[in-house]
Design an enzyme around this catalytic site. Structure first.
Site, PDB file in Angstrom:
ATOM      1  N   GLY A  87       0.829  -1.188   0.000  1.00 29.43           N
ATOM      2  CA  GLY A  87       0.000   0.000   0.000  1.00 29.43           C
ATOM      3  C   GLY A  87       0.867   1.244   0.000  1.00 29.43           C
ATOM      4  O   GLY A  87       2.044   1.212   0.368  1.00 29.43           O
ATOM      5  N   CYS A  88       0.279   2.361  -0.397  1.00 35.53           N
ATOM      6  CA  CYS A  88       1.044   3.605  -0.508  1.00 35.53           C
ATOM      7  C   CYS A  88       1.501   4.112   0.862  1.00 35.53           C
ATOM      8  O   CYS A  88       2.687   4.385   1.073  1.00 35.53           O
ATOM      9  CB  CYS A  88       0.233   4.656  -1.248  1.00 35.53           C
ATOM     10  SG  CYS A  88      -1.484   4.812  -0.708  1.00 35.53           S
TER      11      CYS A  88
END
Length: 349
Positions: free
Chosen positions: A148-149
């Site tokens: 995930g970012c």
């Protein structure tokens, strides 16, 4: 040449992935799928790609995907796991930009994503795709779960501290204050994402719990080799009125050993040979615009008090936080130089 398929080509991560792969000297994009735009020319939907591709969107056809060397899934959660088993059996590598292969804990996955995992046996053998920390495993992986970012900024921000020979921080007191541009929410139309809801506005979301929290906890446990000490981490994401960019501010309590250590040197040495992680001089202020469009993450350290540390970590959420990192993982999986096709410089202003 590496034959590539992209499932989900109309979202922001999908078109960013295509932009990067079209410039990659070792890649041919064979197929680009869309549930709603089959038959439409890609360049007609995204004029920025005019003159760079003659591709048309197509319906998802598993037999066509099986003719690729690697398939990227830039889709909602729950799609990649439907096809991963068949693709792997056909000798195709899989890189998922959603969450299907991020969490090894099935209970946590089902709790936070509301889905029953359809191929737990593939999940067990998949590799978490944070390139800088897992590159040796990624090189031999058949399935990679792209991080995930937000978790990317947090893990790279904390890794040097967590892998030190002595305890430098008090992990139970970590606070992560993160901000992202609105492209992180995707391209699908929704009331909360329209201009009048976001322009001239700044808000927190997921304060009571966010899907990236269990991913952060599981990843930090893996990095540090410690279980159960990160459960009390506070993670609060915010939405800011810009398109691209992400900044995580991480607040840390230092141990006595940490307070007396040269943490700037620790970070500079740890990341000295990393092409995509830039440790800035002490007391610098990394800006999101410095990494816009680039597969780079910049880190800066501050000690506002003798026993306190503040880490600033910035990236482009669509590049190092998503599509760029996926290409970086592909390079590793195919024994290419890690920066192949990823040497673009951030846009300014």
């Amino acid at each position: 040449m590496i034959s590539v398929g992209i499932v989900g080509g109309t979202g922001y991560t999908g078109v960013e992935l295509l932009r990067l792969l079209l410039r990659h000297p070792q890649v041919t994009v064979r197929v680009l799928t869309s549930r709603t735009e089959a038959g439409k020319r890609v360049a007609d939907m995204f004029p920025s790609l005019r003159g760079h591709t003659d591709l048309e969107f197509s319906d998802l056809n598993e037999d066509v995907l099986k003719q690729c060397d690697v398939v990227f899934f830039a889709t909602p959660h729950g799609v990649a796991m439907k096809y991963a088993k068949g693709l792997v059996a056909a000798g195709v590598k899989v890189i998922d930009l959603a969450a299907d292969f991020r969490l090894q804990n099935l209970e946590q996955f089902e709790k936070w994503y509301g889905l029953e995992h359809e191929c737990p046996e593939i999940l067990k053998d998949s590799v978490y795709g944070l390139s800088e920390l897992n590159r040796e495993k990624i090189k031999t992986a058949k399935v990679v779960g792209n991080p995930g970012c937000y978790p990317t900024t947090v893990q790279l921000g904390l890794a040097p501290l967590l892998q030190a020979d002595v305890a430098l921080i008090k992990p139970e007191n970590i606070i992560i204050d993160a901000k992202s541009g609105v492209s992180g929410a995707g391209r699908k139309a929704s009331l909360g994402m329209i201009y009048s809801e976001n322009a001239d506005n700044f808000k927190a979301y997921g304060v009571a719990g966010h899907r990236h929290h269990p991913e952060i906890v599981e990843a930090l446990e893996h990095i540090s080799g410690q279980k159960g000490v990160f459960d009390q981490i506070i993670f609060v994401p915010h939405l800011v009125p810009m398109i691209r960019g992400m900044l995580s501010t991480i607040y840390i309590d230092l141990t006595e050993e940490g307070a007396n250590s040269d943490l700037q040197s620790l970070y500079e040495i740890y990341y000295a040979n990393e092409k995509f992680v830039d440790v800035m001089p002490a007391n610098s202020s990394p800006e999101t615009r410095s990494v816009r469009g680039a597969n780079e993450l910049r880190i800066a350290l501050y000690k506002p008090q003798p026993n306190k540390l503040v880490i600033l970590s910035v990236q482009d959420n669509l590049v190092k936080g998503a599509a760029g990192q996926a290409v970086q993982n592909m390079n590793l999986m195919f024994n290419l130089d890690e920066d192949t096709g990823l040497t673009g410089i951030g846009l300014l202003p």
